[in-house]
Scaffold this motif. Structure first.
Motif, PDB file in Angstrom:
ATOM      1  N   ASP A  11       9.657  16.167  31.097  1.00 16.02           N
ATOM      2  CA  ASP A  11      10.885  16.171  31.887  1.00 16.02           C
ATOM      3  C   ASP A  11      11.441  14.762  32.066  1.00 16.02           C
ATOM      4  O   ASP A  11      12.644  14.543  31.953  1.00 16.02           O
ATOM      5  N   TRP A  12      10.579  13.808  32.376  1.00 14.94           N
ATOM      6  CA  TRP A  12      11.033  12.425  32.529  1.00 14.94           C
ATOM      7  C   TRP A  12      11.632  11.906  31.232  1.00 14.94           C
ATOM      8  O   TRP A  12      12.676  11.261  31.237  1.00 14.94           O
ATOM      9  N   GLY A  13      10.962  12.180  30.134  1.00 16.75           N
ATOM     10  CA  GLY A  13      11.463  11.717  28.847  1.00 16.75           C
ATOM     11  C   GLY A  13      12.775  12.366  28.472  1.00 16.75           C
ATOM     12  O   GLY A  13      13.692  11.718  27.966  1.00 16.75           O
ATOM     13  N   LEU A  14      12.899  13.657  28.743  1.00 18.99           N
ATOM     14  CA  LEU A  14      14.094  14.398  28.342  1.00 18.99           C
ATOM     15  C   LEU A  14      15.285  14.108  29.239  1.00 18.99           C
ATOM     16  O   LEU A  14      16.407  13.959  28.761  1.00 18.99           O
ATOM     17  N   TYR A  15      15.065  14.004  30.526  1.00 13.81           N
ATOM     18  CA  TYR A  15      16.174  13.899  31.465  1.00 13.81           C
ATOM     19  C   TYR A  15      16.453  12.485  31.960  1.00 13.81           C
ATOM     20  O   TYR A  15      17.509  12.249  32.551  1.00 13.81           O
ATOM     21  N   ILE A  16      15.546  11.549  31.739  1.00 11.60           N
ATOM     22  CA  ILE A  16      15.768  10.179  32.195  1.00 11.60           C
ATOM     23  C   ILE A  16      15.813   9.204  31.021  1.00 11.60           C
ATOM     24  O   ILE A  16      16.796   8.480  30.846  1.00 11.60           O
ATOM     25  N   LEU A  17      14.773   9.186  30.210  1.00  9.94           N
ATOM     26  CA  LEU A  17      14.700   8.194  29.153  1.00  9.94           C
ATOM     27  C   LEU A  17      15.653   8.467  27.994  1.00  9.94           C
ATOM     28  O   LEU A  17      16.252   7.538  27.451  1.00  9.94           O
ATOM     29  N   LEU A  18      15.806   9.713  27.612  1.00  9.10           N
ATOM     30  CA  LEU A  18      16.698  10.036  26.498  1.00  9.10           C
ATOM     31  C   LEU A  18      18.158   9.729  26.811  1.00  9.10           C
ATOM     32  O   LEU A  18      18.842   9.149  25.965  1.00  9.10           O
ATOM     33  N   PRO A  19      18.685  10.061  27.991  1.00  9.84           N
ATOM     34  CA  PRO A  19      20.062   9.642  28.292  1.00  9.84           C
ATOM     35  C   PRO A  19      20.255   8.121  28.306  1.00  9.84           C
ATOM     36  O   PRO A  19      21.310   7.622  27.903  1.00  9.84           O
ATOM     37  N   ILE A  20      19.241   7.381  28.752  1.00 12.40           N
ATOM     38  CA  ILE A  20      19.321   5.916  28.694  1.00 12.40           C
ATOM     39  C   ILE A  20      19.405   5.468  27.242  1.00 12.40           C
ATOM     40  O   ILE A  20      20.203   4.588  26.884  1.00 12.40           O
TER      41      ILE A  20
END
Length: 72
Positions: A11-20
């Motif tokens: 979830d962190w990777g998909l919703y936080i890191l990927l948009p960055i």
């Protein structure tokens, strides 16, 4: 030890890191268009071609939120 569930990391990777990362890619596209002196039409095509996948990802996220909120 620190136990973090795999779903939390996902979830962190998909919703936080990927948009960055996508935002950084848009900056790269802007830089490419300026350095190559692409003009208005060239900049449009750079963003259209390279940004289509990013926009598709964002639309998918919005659809997931909408389906979870209104249909499930």
């Amino acid at each position: 030890m620190f136990a973090i569930a795999a779903s939390t990391i996902t979830d962190w990777g998909l919703y936080i890191l990927l948009p960055i990362f996508i935002t950084f890619l848009f900056f790269i596209m802007w830089d490419i268009s300026k350095k190559s002196e692409a003009g208005h039409a060239g900049t449009f095509w750079i963003f259209l071609a390279l940004g289509a996948g990013s926009v598709g990802f964002l639309i998918k996220l919005l659809m997931e939120v909408a389906f979870e909120k209104w249909f499930i």
